[in-house]
Design a protein around this motif. Structure first.
Motif: not given
Length: 391
Positions: A4-12, A63-70
């Motif tokens: 998240k938030p590219v993919a799994l972020a809840l609504a803000l 690192q996790a924020d920058r790596a969302q290749g899935v």
């Protein structure tokens, strides 16, 4: 699973002040500034001092924020990776185990069990893997990072409020890298707004109580605009001669009007012929096809990834008894690197694709469809090597 938030972020819900929040600089000074702001917001000074005393910068969060290749995977590959026989079987077992909770959710919020079961499965494998990132460290690290501080800074103060209520422990509360907590992965602000004490123990415990997590998730979906008792997604077949320019989330007709054009349910009847709906072709006109009803759009308030949203919505229909989708025979797609090149070319032509990240999101799809129309190609919003070469 989280991205998240590219993919799994809840609504803000973003405050006007958060949009201009400072970021970066010395981390210790940044934390001191947060503590001072907390006191200015009315929080007890001693509580704020205890809350922030042990916070640390976590480079693994960045690192996790920058790596969302899935999320560069195509829909069929992504769906097959996430939807396993075990997840189906466990979902059916959980539906029986918490039948009373799901009945309350359906009665109070109008949301079918499959919808929340799918989120529960994808977010944490039904609570088994909730993330081991220290939540406060994650939220403060992402607030300090200057990429999207306006998303995360409000969550820090929401976590402080949860701490003051006895529902958050700075040293031991853990979750996903982007700060979500519990079985269905909710951010602190969303817990404050939509948390429900589903088991009646006086606390909202999303990490340990399935009734709390599921009821809170249902309440949140309702607050995001879920329409009680209505469908969200239905697999369909599309005729070869369909006007592809009418497909995509930015085009709607009633389901009955789509049916008059030759769009047919793959099984059963059209769920709600009277409702507006969009035809989705995640891999173009030769791949799988779905009819998305108004509730489908609520998924994007929970998560921003097109491929995740479609997979979650589809899995929810499977848990409600729908058959396995027909993958069709789609034209070859693009690799992540090729997608980035395509996005750069689309931007150069004046199109808004959002981030140039190699991910085929909704904005990129809309831009692809416009370019296909310009070039006289079938406008099914599916980018192919041929389209890339033409550009």
């Amino acid at each position: 699973m989280t991205a998240k938030p590219v993919a799994l972020a809840l609504a803000l819900t973003l405050s006007a002040g958060a949009a201009t929040a400072q970021c970066g600089g010395d981390f210790g000074s940044f934390v001191a500034g947060l503590q001072q702001e907390a006191v200015s917001r009315g929080h007890d000074a001693a509580a704020a001092q205890r809350f922030f005393s042990g916070v640390r910068h976590d480079p693994k969060v960045i690192q996790a924020d920058r790596a969302q290749g899935v999320f560069q995977l195509d829909f069929t590959t992504f769906a097959r990776r996430l939807i396993s026989a075990n997840r189906m079987q466990t979902g059916q077992q959980k539906a029986r185990q918490f039948a009373d909770t799901f009945a309350r959710i359906e009665r109070d919020y109008g949301i079918a069990p499959g919808v929340l079961l799918a989120f529960w499965a994808f977010e944490t494998d039904y609570g088994a893997f909730q993330g081991d990132f220290n939540t406060l460290n994650a939220l403060v690290t992402l607030s300090h990072d200057c990429r999207r501080p306006e998303l995360f800074r409000p969550q820090v103060f929401a976590a402080l409020e949860l701490y003051e209520k006895g529902d958050f422990e700075p040293a031991t509360t853990t979750g996903a890298w982007a700060g979500e907590i519990g079985m269905v992965q909710m951010l602190p602000e969303d817990i404050l707004t939509n948390g429900v004490d589903g088991d009646g123990d006086g606390h909202v415990s999303l990490k340990t109580s399935a009734p709390d997590a599921l009821m809170s998730g249902g309440n949140m979906l309702r607050s995001l605009g879920w329409r009680a008792g209505e469908p969200w997604l239905q697999e369909v077949s599309v005729p070869e001669g369909l006007d592809w320019t009418k497909t995509g989330l930015d085009h709607e007709m009633t389901a009955a009007e789509w049916q008059a054009l030759g769009v047919q349910p793959r099984s059963g009847q059209m769920m709600r012929p009277d409702l507006p709906a969009s035809v989705l072709l995640p891999q173009g006109r030769h791949g799988p096809a779905f009819l998305a009803y108004p509730n489908y759009r609520v998924y994007f308030e929970w998560n921003q990834s097109f491929v995740y949203v479609l997979t979650a919505a589809y899995f929810a229909t499977r848990l409600e008894g729908a058959p396995v989708f027909d993958p069709g025979n789609p034209d070859p797609g693009l690799s992540g690197d090729q997608m980035e090149v395509l996005q750069q070319k689309l931007v150069a032509r004046g199109h808004d694709v959002g981030d140039v990240d190699g991910i085929l999101g909704e904005k990129t799809r809309e831009a692809v469809q416009k370019v296909q129309i310009e070039l006289g190609l079938p406008a099914d919003a599916w980018p192919t090597p041929d389209l890339l070469n033409r550009l």
